[in-house]
Motif scaffolding. Structure first.
Motif, PDB file in Angstrom:
ATOM      1  N   ALA A   1      -1.570  37.262  20.617  1.00 29.90           N
ATOM      2  CA  ALA A   1      -1.716  36.266  19.545  1.00 29.90           C
ATOM      3  C   ALA A   1      -3.177  36.221  19.092  1.00 29.90           C
ATOM      4  O   ALA A   1      -4.096  36.417  19.894  1.00 29.90           O
ATOM      5  CB  ALA A   1      -1.269  34.892  20.038  1.00 29.90           C
ATOM      6  N   PRO A   2      -3.416  35.961  17.804  1.00 22.81           N
ATOM      7  CA  PRO A   2      -4.799  35.962  17.298  1.00 22.81           C
ATOM      8  C   PRO A   2      -5.698  34.964  18.005  1.00 22.81           C
ATOM      9  O   PRO A   2      -6.897  35.198  18.167  1.00 22.81           O
ATOM     10  CB  PRO A   2      -4.627  35.610  15.811  1.00 22.81           C
ATOM     11  N   ASP A   3      -5.143  33.812  18.415  1.00 23.81           N
ATOM     12  CA  ASP A   3      -5.934  32.795  19.099  1.00 23.81           C
ATOM     13  C   ASP A   3      -5.000  31.891  19.887  1.00 23.81           C
ATOM     14  O   ASP A   3      -3.768  32.025  19.827  1.00 23.81           O
ATOM     15  CB  ASP A   3      -6.766  31.985  18.099  1.00 23.81           C
ATOM     16  N   ASP A   4      -5.591  30.969  20.646  1.00 20.26           N
ATOM     17  CA  ASP A   4      -4.779  30.070  21.483  1.00 20.26           C
ATOM     18  C   ASP A   4      -3.843  29.206  20.646  1.00 20.26           C
ATOM     19  O   ASP A   4      -2.710  28.923  21.057  1.00 20.26           O
ATOM     20  CB  ASP A   4      -5.700  29.179  22.323  1.00 20.26           C
TER      21      ASP A   4
ATOM     22  N   GLU B   1       0.190  28.903  21.125  1.00 20.07           N
ATOM     23  CA  GLU B   1       0.838  27.607  21.373  1.00 20.07           C
ATOM     24  C   GLU B   1       1.902  27.308  20.316  1.00 20.07           C
ATOM     25  O   GLU B   1       2.955  26.735  20.618  1.00 20.07           O
ATOM     26  CB  GLU B   1      -0.210  26.498  21.405  1.00 20.07           C
ATOM     27  N   ARG B   2       1.643  27.730  19.087  1.00 22.61           N
ATOM     28  CA  ARG B   2       2.610  27.500  18.011  1.00 22.61           C
ATOM     29  C   ARG B   2       3.913  28.249  18.293  1.00 22.61           C
ATOM     30  O   ARG B   2       5.004  27.725  18.095  1.00 22.61           O
ATOM     31  CB  ARG B   2       2.014  27.952  16.685  1.00 22.61           C
ATOM     32  N   ILE B   3       3.783  29.474  18.776  1.00 22.53           N
ATOM     33  CA  ILE B   3       4.978  30.266  19.081  1.00 22.53           C
ATOM     34  C   ILE B   3       5.695  29.704  20.302  1.00 22.53           C
ATOM     35  O   ILE B   3       6.904  29.453  20.284  1.00 22.53           O
ATOM     36  CB  ILE B   3       4.597  31.743  19.319  1.00 22.53           C
TER      37      ILE B   3
END
Length: 350
Positions: A94-97, A101-103
């Motif tokens: 993922a590009p960032d945390d 978390e969204r996924i």
């Protein structure tokens, strides 16, 4: 370190259920390490019998676990957990945390990511890519589930690429969903198109929102998934990859064995020797006065198994060589007996 005719960096052990694939994979892994190769034995078999065969615990679901076997090379064991593998991939790519978390917070992902049809095979592809790219092992031995799921695994890279190139993904990523208030307002836009009632009756609008949000959150990861799937597709057809087909004895096993061999060859995979496992020994003619039903059954099974061997040899012709492993009084239960089994198999293939 030589492994005879099956001396390849990746050995994929395939076949129908109940023929001893897991035990043979463990035995070959142990013998590979004994001969000095740093070896990883992986299983995508949902039964996870490999952890019992090599004496590893649940930690092998998280990472490769070392088997203390007192051998020249290193022997590690890894068990596939589809949900944990998916979580790990998202956290890694993922590009960032916030994106991760969204996924992972999405209800569609949370409820279904471990049980969607094909998810085990997709995660197997990703796990195989990781360990192959890492380069820590001289040899990887892959223990697969029974025939149908093993074929699903072999087809998973192609299916994944097709899915990521599909119209469904392009539709989910279409900016149309974001215009006029975002995905949460999608039902109203769908209503304008006359499909809200149909979707609500079939799957529920809440789930539609969750699926759309999942696909859009997952968008930045699609390219990496597609690239890795394509690399595994190449790996499975690489000259350093060999498929070891394991069959049970007896004429009734022949159709399934030939079907699997044909599918492997048609897909461009390299088919190694056929191993016919758990073959009953032949028993000589019984005394006329014998009344032992058990001995008569044992003799029948021996004759049946050897008829099957002869027929398989005839049907296979020049396609490949064959090894017949005898039925043992008891299955291997420790490293000593597993090692003996691995050496016996390699002796036949020498």
């Amino acid at each position: 370190m030589s492994f005879g005719v099956i001396d390849r960096r990746l050995l994929v052990v395939v076949g129908s259920g109940g023929v001893g694939k897991t035990t043979l994979a463990a035995a070959l892994g142990l013998e590979s390490a004994r001969r000095g190769a740093n070896t990883l034995v992986m299983t995508f078999d949902p039964s996870l019998r490999l952890k019992d065969a090599l004496g590893v615990g649940e930690a092998a679901r998280e990472r490769p676990v070392r088997v203390e076997a007192g051998v020249a090379g290193r022997l590690d064991v890894a068990l596939l957990d589809a949900k944990r593998t998916f979580d790990h991939l998202i956290e890694s790519y993922a590009p960032d945390d916030a994106a991760a978390e969204r996924i992972q917070g999405n209800r569609f992902y949370r409820d279904l990511s471990g049980s969607l049809a094909g998810i085990l095979e997709y995660m197997a592809v990703e796990r195989l890519f990781e360990v192959s790219r890492d380069g820590s092992y001289d040899r990887i031995i892959l223990d697969t589930p029974p025939t149908r799921q093993a074929l699903d695994f072999l087809e998973a890279p192609d299916r994944m690429v097709q899915f990521l190139d599909s119209g469904a993904i392009r539709l989910a990523l279409n900016p149309w969903w974001e215009r006029g208030g975002g995905i949460r307002r999608a039902p109203m836009r769908l209503a304008a198109k006359g499909v809200e009632g149909l979707l609500d009756r079939i799957i529920g609008l809440g789930l539609v929102r969750d699926i759309l949000e999942f696909f859009r959150a997952f968008g930045p990861l699609y390219g990496g998934f597609r690239e890795r799937a394509a690399e595994v597709r190449v790996l499975l057809r690489d000259p350093q990859t060999l498929f070891l087909l394991v069959s049970g004895p007896g004429p009734d096993r022949i159709p399934d064995t030939l079907f699997f061999a044909r599918k492997l060859l048609e897909a461009g995979h390299r088919l190694g020797p056929l191993v016919v496992n758990q073959v009953h020994p032949r028993v000589g003619p019984l005394p006329a006065a014998s009344t032992s039903e058990g001995l008569a059954l044992f003799r029948f099974l021996g004759e049946r198994d050897h008829r099957g061997l002869a027929e398989l040899r005839r049907l296979l012709g020049s396609v490949g060589r064959m090894a017949a492993m005898p039925l043992e009084p008891a299955p291997p239960t420790d490293l000593t007996s597993l090692g003996a089994l691995g050496r016996a198999l390699l002796d036949q293939l020498a």
